[in-house]
Design a protein around this motif. Structure first.
Motif, mmCIF file in Angstrom:
data_model
loop_
_atom_site.group_PDB
_atom_site.id
_atom_site.type_symbol
_atom_site.label_atom_id
_atom_site.label_comp_id
_atom_site.label_asym_id
_atom_site.label_seq_id
_atom_site.Cartn_x
_atom_site.Cartn_y
_atom_site.Cartn_z
ATOM 1 N N GLN A 118 11.480 29.487 -1.059
ATOM 2 C CA GLN A 118 11.045 30.162 0.172
ATOM 3 C C GLN A 118 10.000 29.306 0.874
ATOM 4 N N LEU A 119 10.312 28.943 2.144
ATOM 5 C CA LEU A 119 9.325 28.195 2.916
ATOM 6 C C LEU A 119 8.096 29.071 3.151
ATOM 7 N N SER A 120 6.954 28.452 3.086
ATOM 8 C CA SER A 120 5.721 29.208 3.298
ATOM 9 C C SER A 120 5.617 29.675 4.744
ATOM 10 N N PRO A 121 4.865 30.752 4.979
ATOM 11 C CA PRO A 121 4.668 31.188 6.372
ATOM 12 C C PRO A 121 4.062 30.085 7.230
ATOM 13 N N GLU A 122 3.164 29.280 6.628
ATOM 14 C CA GLU A 122 2.553 28.191 7.379
ATOM 15 C C GLU A 122 3.602 27.171 7.818
ATOM 16 N N HIS A 123 4.491 26.823 6.869
ATOM 17 C CA HIS A 123 5.532 25.851 7.204
ATOM 18 C C HIS A 123 6.490 26.427 8.244
ATOM 19 N N SER A 124 6.838 27.691 8.109
ATOM 20 C CA SER A 124 7.725 28.328 9.088
ATOM 21 C C SER A 124 7.089 28.333 10.468
ATOM 22 N N ARG A 125 5.785 28.663 10.492
ATOM 23 C CA ARG A 125 5.091 28.673 11.787
ATOM 24 C C ARG A 125 5.012 27.260 12.373
ATOM 25 N N GLU A 126 4.863 26.291 11.504
ATOM 26 C CA GLU A 126 4.799 24.912 11.965
ATOM 27 C C GLU A 126 6.118 24.492 12.613
ATOM 28 N N ILE A 127 7.238 24.903 11.990
ATOM 29 C CA ILE A 127 8.545 24.583 12.568
ATOM 30 C C ILE A 127 8.685 25.234 13.937
ATOM 31 N N VAL A 128 8.334 26.521 14.023
ATOM 32 C CA VAL A 128 8.422 27.232 15.297
ATOM 33 C C VAL A 128 7.506 26.588 16.332
ATOM 34 N N LYS A 129 6.277 26.247 15.904
ATOM 35 C CA LYS A 129 5.326 25.629 16.830
ATOM 36 C C LYS A 129 5.842 24.301 17.349
ATOM 37 N N ASP A 130 6.368 23.478 16.431
ATOM 38 C CA ASP A 130 6.902 22.180 16.853
ATOM 39 C C ASP A 130 8.063 22.357 17.835
ATOM 40 N N THR A 131 8.915 23.328 17.526
ATOM 41 C CA THR A 131 10.061 23.566 18.398
ATOM 42 C C THR A 131 9.610 24.009 19.785
#
Length: 433
Positions: free
Chosen positions: A171-184
């Motif tokens: 499971q990707l961490s919430p931080e990593h998920s937010r980072e992906i969304v932020k980068d996108t």
């Protein structure tokens, strides 16, 4: 052809910018997830290799001995708990499920991280295949907005014999998920802004260029219409006619076509044909064309060839080819007794049927060097006698409904006024074409 406005151009640019932004954003998202996939897949391979090193001797007996199965559960649980702190720091997530399968693909042991039972329940509906010996596979999916990567590794002994399969869910961490969304979002925003700024810089150039092209197009169209007018008038004058006849006939034909519901494209074809209907007379010898008396049979045969000559002339211009319906069909008669092909009824193009009515009506009601204008009622009586023989009865009936006020209007304009009326009317159909 209408000139695009600033608003319409901006709308198109905005749509293009958003499209580019969505594409770039999608690529950015895909790249981010591929990076995460590769990271987790490598991590899963490393974990399965480490587990295999510890459990290699135990695995062959897992399916044969229930006690070994219990030992496998214990070993898997201990292994995963110990590896979480040691190996998963900085990976951007955590392993929440690990499962061990025997070579027959039967589950032999499993580990579920505390609090992750819900994930195991949801994953039960996620059927998967097993890779071939020596291979691995992974799948990315989301549950309640969270990203998960499911990896399955085949386990083999030193001789390459299949010992089973190691499955893990990361499971990707919430931080990593937010980072992906932020980068996108950042990439989408930057790309959109860049495209819009570039479009705003280029917009004045586009508009200026468009206006220049449209100006040239209008000049070319005006020149083409002038050529139609001049050529038609020249032929009319050579035939001892007047250019005003051509103008009135074209106006009458346009109004009848409108009354019959013809579309703009059909009316443009009709206009070209009306101007040039007798263009082929340029090839008729003066002794026949200008003969004051009635033509004999041989002379009339020559006169009829002006239709064929007219069609030959049209073929020299792509812009004029759609005038062929009128040029080639204005001497056909509804009962089939006309020329050059003896067409009858609906086989005669509708533009030719309309023009024939307008042409004969104006010829009857106009003053010529050799005759006075015929009274309106007398001219209409002659037309009615030709219904079903010379003229399309349906088109003639529609003409009868509209012609009285139209004839009065054209008569009031006089020969000089009809030219301006025609140019205004023609402009309505060609200016935006």
């Amino acid at each position: 052809m209408s000139l695009p406005t600033y608003r319409s151009i901006l709308a198109r640019v905005a749509v293009a910018a958003l499209t580019v932004a969505v594409v770039v954003g999608g690529v950015a998202f895909w790249v981010e997830m591929e990076i995460a996939d590769a990271l987790v897949s490598d991590l899963a391979k490393r974990e399965s290799s480490a587990f295999l090193a510890e459990a290699r001797d135990l695995l062959p007996g897992v399916t044969a001995d229930r006690a070994n199965g219990a030992k496998a559960d214990e070993l898997l649980s201990r292994f995963m708990q110990s590896r979480i702190k040691a190996d998963q720091v900085g990976t951007g997530g955590i392993f929440i499920v690990a499962e061990l399968y025997d070579p027959t693909q039967a589950k032999a042991a499993e580990y579920i991280a505390p609090g992750a039972e819900w994930a195991e329940e949801r994953l039960k509906n996620n059927r998967h295949a097993f890779p071939a010996a020596g291979n691995s596979q992974y799948e990315r999916f989301t549950i309640d907005g969270r990203f998960f990567i499911q990896t399955i590794e085949s386990l083999s002994d030193r001789d390459g014999k299949l010992l089973g399969y190691f499955e893990s869910v990361f499971q990707l961490s919430p931080e990593h998920s937010r980072e992906i969304v932020k980068d996108t979002v950042t990439v989408v925003g930057v790309s959109s802004l860049s495209v819009l700024l570039a479009a705003l810089v280029l917009l004045p150039i586009f508009v200026a260029f468009n206006r220049s092209v449209m100006g040239l197009s209008r000049q070319l169209l005006t020149a083409n219409i002038d050529i139609l007018t001049v050529l038609g008038s020249a032929i009319a004058k050579r035939d001892s006619d007047t250019h005003a006849h051509n103008y009135r006939v074209t106006i009458l034909a346009i109004r009848l076509a409108e009354a019959m519901g013809l579309d703009a494209a059909a009316i443009r074809r009709l206009v070209k044909g009306a101007f040039l209907h007798d263009v082929g007379k340029i090839a008729i010898p003066d002794r026949i064309l200008l003969k004051p008396g009635k033509l004999d049979a041989d002379e009339f045969t020559v006169m009829k060839t002006h239709v064929v000559h007219g069609l030959d002339i049209l073929r020299a211009s792509d812009w004029l080819t759609d005038a062929a319906d009128v040029v080639g069909g204005h001497h056909e008669k509804f009962d089939g007794s006309g020329y050059p092909r003896g067409l009858a009824g609906d086989a005669i193009p509708i533009a030719a049927r309309i023009f024939a009515i307008a042409d004969v009506f104006d010829a009857l009601t106009s003053r010529r060097p050799y005759k006075e204008p015929m009274p309106f009622d007398v001219a209409m009586g002659i037309l009615q006698e030709g219904a079903g023989r010379h003229f399309d009865p349906a088109a003639l009936a529609r003409f009868t409904e509209i012609v009285a006020p139209l004839h009065a209007h054209l008569t009031a304009l006089g020969d000089d006024g009809v030219e301006g009326e025609l140019r205004r009317l023609v402009g309505q159909y060609f200016a935006k074409h």
